[in-house]
Design a protein around this motif. Structure first.
Motif, short mmCIF file in Angstrom:
data_model
loop_
_atom_site.label_atom_id
_atom_site.label_comp_id
_atom_site.label_asym_id
_atom_site.label_seq_id
_atom_site.Cartn_x
_atom_site.Cartn_y
_atom_site.Cartn_z
N LYS A 13 48.45 39.42 48.23
CA LYS A 13 48.93 38.50 49.25
C LYS A 13 49.95 39.12 50.19
N TYR A 14 49.54 40.25 50.77
CA TYR A 14 50.34 40.81 51.85
C TYR A 14 50.23 39.84 53.02
N THR A 15 51.28 39.67 53.77
CA THR A 15 51.24 38.71 54.88
C THR A 15 51.43 39.38 56.23
N ASP A 16 51.19 40.66 56.31
CA ASP A 16 51.28 41.38 57.58
C ASP A 16 50.33 40.76 58.61
N CYS A 17 49.20 40.29 58.13
CA CYS A 17 48.16 39.73 58.99
C CYS A 17 48.60 38.45 59.70
N VAL A 18 49.34 37.61 59.01
CA VAL A 18 49.71 36.31 59.61
C VAL A 18 50.65 36.49 60.78
N GLU A 19 51.45 37.53 60.72
CA GLU A 19 52.44 37.78 61.77
C GLU A 19 51.79 38.15 63.11
N VAL A 20 50.61 38.77 63.07
CA VAL A 20 49.97 39.21 64.30
C VAL A 20 48.92 38.24 64.82
N CYS A 21 48.57 37.23 64.07
CA CYS A 21 47.52 36.29 64.47
C CYS A 21 47.97 35.45 65.67
N PRO A 22 47.24 35.53 66.79
CA PRO A 22 47.66 34.78 67.98
C PRO A 22 47.37 33.28 67.91
N VAL A 23 46.55 32.85 66.96
CA VAL A 23 46.21 31.42 66.87
C VAL A 23 46.63 30.78 65.55
N ASP A 24 47.39 31.49 64.74
CA ASP A 24 47.94 30.94 63.50
C ASP A 24 46.88 30.29 62.61
N CYS A 25 45.81 31.04 62.31
CA CYS A 25 44.70 30.48 61.54
C CYS A 25 44.70 30.88 60.07
N PHE A 26 45.84 31.36 59.56
CA PHE A 26 45.95 31.72 58.14
C PHE A 26 46.55 30.57 57.34
N TYR A 27 46.04 30.41 56.13
CA TYR A 27 46.51 29.36 55.23
C TYR A 27 46.81 30.00 53.89
N GLU A 28 47.84 29.47 53.21
CA GLU A 28 48.38 30.15 52.03
C GLU A 28 48.13 29.40 50.73
N GLY A 29 47.50 30.10 49.81
CA GLY A 29 47.38 29.62 48.45
C GLY A 29 48.45 30.26 47.59
N GLU A 30 48.48 29.89 46.34
CA GLU A 30 49.47 30.41 45.42
C GLU A 30 49.43 31.94 45.32
N ASN A 31 48.20 32.52 45.31
CA ASN A 31 48.11 33.98 45.17
C ASN A 31 47.07 34.61 46.10
N PHE A 32 46.81 33.96 47.24
CA PHE A 32 45.71 34.38 48.11
C PHE A 32 45.90 33.73 49.47
N LEU A 33 45.43 34.38 50.52
CA LEU A 33 45.42 33.81 51.86
C LEU A 33 43.98 33.58 52.28
N VAL A 34 43.76 32.64 53.19
CA VAL A 34 42.44 32.43 53.78
C VAL A 34 42.60 32.26 55.30
N ILE A 35 41.50 32.44 56.00
CA ILE A 35 41.42 32.24 57.44
C ILE A 35 40.55 31.02 57.70
N HIS A 36 41.03 30.13 58.55
CA HIS A 36 40.21 28.96 58.93
C HIS A 36 39.15 29.43 59.92
N PRO A 37 37.88 29.38 59.53
CA PRO A 37 36.82 29.93 60.38
C PRO A 37 36.65 29.21 61.71
N ASP A 38 37.03 27.94 61.79
CA ASP A 38 36.90 27.22 63.05
C ASP A 38 38.07 27.49 64.00
N GLU A 39 39.15 28.05 63.48
CA GLU A 39 40.32 28.35 64.30
C GLU A 39 40.37 29.82 64.72
N CYS A 40 39.75 30.68 63.95
CA CYS A 40 39.74 32.12 64.23
C CYS A 40 39.02 32.37 65.55
N ILE A 41 39.64 33.19 66.42
CA ILE A 41 39.03 33.49 67.72
C ILE A 41 38.35 34.86 67.72
#
Length: 112
Positions: A13-41
């Motif tokens: 669960k590195y979070t380097d990715c969330v910092e660069v996302c221009p549309v904030d489409c990352f969501y956080e679980g207890e031990n994992f991140l996911v990308i919302h496919p309808d929000e990802c550009i």
């Protein structure tokens, strides 16, 4: 096309990715991140930022499972837009096989 977070993120669960996302489409679980496919550009800026190499374009073969997992949990977990420290065991867990079956938690993370 969208990007998806795959198995190797679990218990890293590195979070380097969330910092660069221009549309904030990352969501956080207890031990994992996911990308919302309808929000990802589909910009792809997150992919090279992941130290674990866990972010992939859904056009790569064999990622149907991950598209489903990302879509399911993106609507259940809180949004995350700020970088935090990786999990304590991130370096040891990086590259372990079968992490979803062994360690995946459906519990939400803290989000922003």
């Amino acid at each position: 096309m969208t990007y998806v977070v795959t198995d190797n993120c679990i218990r890293c669960k590195y979070t380097d990715c969330v910092e660069v996302c221009p549309v904030d489409c990352f969501y956080e679980g207890e031990n994992f991140l996911v990308i919302h496919p309808d929000e990802c550009i589909d910009c792809g800026v997150c992919e090279p930022e992941c130290p674990a190499g866990a972010i992939k374009p859904d056009t790569e073969p064999g990622l149907d499972k991950w598209l489903t997992v990302n879509a399911e949990y993106a609507v259940k977990w809180p949004n995350i837009t700020i970088k935090r420290d990786a999990m304590a065991e991130a370096k040891e867990m990086d590259g372990e096989e079968g992490k979803f079956e062994k360690y995946f938690s459906p519990e939400p993370g803290q989000g922003d």
